[in-house]
Design a protein around this motif. Structure first.
Motif, PDB file in Angstrom:
ATOM      1  N   SER A 236       0.856  -1.179   0.000  1.00 22.51           N
ATOM      2  CA  SER A 236       0.000   0.000   0.000  1.00 22.51           C
ATOM      3  C   SER A 236       0.892   1.229   0.000  1.00 22.51           C
ATOM      4  O   SER A 236       2.006   1.197   0.555  1.00 22.51           O
ATOM      5  CB  SER A 236      -0.917   0.015   1.222  1.00 22.51           C
ATOM      6  OG  SER A 236      -1.658   1.233   1.280  1.00 22.51           O
ATOM      7  N   SER A 238      -0.357   4.366   0.975  1.00 21.15           N
ATOM      8  CA  SER A 238      -1.064   5.379   1.740  1.00 21.15           C
ATOM      9  C   SER A 238      -0.453   5.524   3.127  1.00 21.15           C
ATOM     10  O   SER A 238       0.172   4.594   3.649  1.00 21.15           O
ATOM     11  CB  SER A 238      -2.542   4.999   1.882  1.00 21.15           C
ATOM     12  OG  SER A 238      -3.150   4.875   0.615  1.00 21.15           O
ATOM     13  N   THR A 241      -3.858   2.649   5.989  1.00 19.60           N
ATOM     14  CA  THR A 241      -4.463   1.737   5.026  1.00 19.60           C
ATOM     15  C   THR A 241      -5.406   0.783   5.739  1.00 19.60           C
ATOM     16  O   THR A 241      -5.272   0.537   6.951  1.00 19.60           O
ATOM     17  CB  THR A 241      -3.381   0.949   4.260  1.00 19.60           C
ATOM     18  OG1 THR A 241      -3.975   0.224   3.196  1.00 19.60           O
ATOM     19  CG2 THR A 241      -2.637   0.004   5.180  1.00 19.60           C
TER      20      THR A 241
END
Length: 290
Positions: A236, A238, A241
């Motif tokens: 991921s 971000s 997440t």
């Protein structure tokens, strides 16, 4: 007529300077130069007068060698003029000069290089070289807040911090003669510290697993990029997440590396362990009558 009267007279020889030779100092800022006066009488003691850089120097008493030369030793670099000697009160001619004694040429300006820009916490390398040949020593200084100095030609600085950012100068010295400084600019970029991770683990399978992060890096989160990794090839990008409808296969260790967008410097990976508890599933029923 009277008896003859007699008188003895002595005509003292007037010394005559016929020439000069010189040797320059062998090292900078040292009194290792010489000037030789020639044309004098061997083994005779003379008072020697001369000037340096326009200033009369203290008279010397020196004896001519077997060749009729007087050596004026222990001279530093400068312009020497108005040489004369006195023998038994008789002053010689004056050799006006000038005779210039010069220090050796300094080494060529060294070339300074570095492996910077680097990330803080890594090794900073500084390198110096000069085209001059000989027993050369080096001296490093810097405008950086670290106050770093070194007499090593190619110093290394372990675990460098941002305080080592700045302009570095290095000089080369040969025969006590110092070169002009070579310079190089060093940039040590800030490396983000490991982020702090948290989660809502343990959770039951079929629910949502949330992974969150915090960072003290300046300007976070907009100044950072994020890379999560975990079980089942999970990734991921971000800051925080979520994994929906997780199974027990999502249990394990998750890691996050944050990277400064400006410098590309990455933190060490931070890790967190999560546990996905199996949710019991009823698959059917049976009965027995009373």
């Amino acid at each position: 007529s009277s008896l003859p009267a007699t008188i003895s007279v002595w005509i003292k020889p007037t010394p005559v300077l016929t020439g000069t030779t010189k040797t320059d100092p062998t090292n900078c800022n040292t009194s290792t130069g010489t000037i030789t006066l020639s044309g004098l009488t061997k083994d005779s003691s003379y008072t020697v007068n001369y000037s340096k850089n326009g200033v009369a120097q203290a008279a010397l008493t020196l004896t001519a060698d077997a060749s009729g030369n007087i050596l004026i030793a222990n001279l530093s670099a400068g312009t020497y003029t108005n040489f004369s000697v006195v023998l038994r009160g008789c002053q010689s001619n004056t050799i006006a000069g000038p005779i210039t004694l010069s220090d050796p040429n300094p080494p060529a300006t060294p070339t300074a290089t570095t492996n910077a820009p680097i990330c803080s916490g890594t090794t900073l390398n500084l390198n110096a070289s000069t085209t001059s040949i000989g027993s050369i020593t080096y001296n490093w200084t810097t405008t950086a807040g670290s106050g770093f100095t070194s007499t090593t030609q190619n110093p290394t600085i372990l675990n460098a911090t941002t305080a080592y950012s700045g302009t570095y100068s290095v000089t080369a010295t040969l025969n006590s003669c110092k070169s002009l400084p070579g310079t190089v600019v060093v940039v040590v970029d800030s490396t983000p510290a490991k982020p702090v991770l948290s989660s809502n683990s343990p959770v039951c399978s079929g629910s949502t697993l949330n992974l969150t992060s915090t960072s003290t890096f300046t300007g976070a989160p907009s100044t950072l990029s994020y890379l999560w990794s975990g079980p089942n090839s999970f990734t991921s990008y971000s800051k925080d997440t979520s994994l929906l409808n997780v199974t027990t296969a999502a249990s394990g260790t998750y890691s996050l590396v944050i990277t400064s967008k400006a410098s590309g410097c990455s933190s060490l990976p931070a890790t967190i362990s999560v546990w996905i508890k199996p949710t019991p599933v009823l698959t059917g029923t049976t009965k027995t009558d009373p």
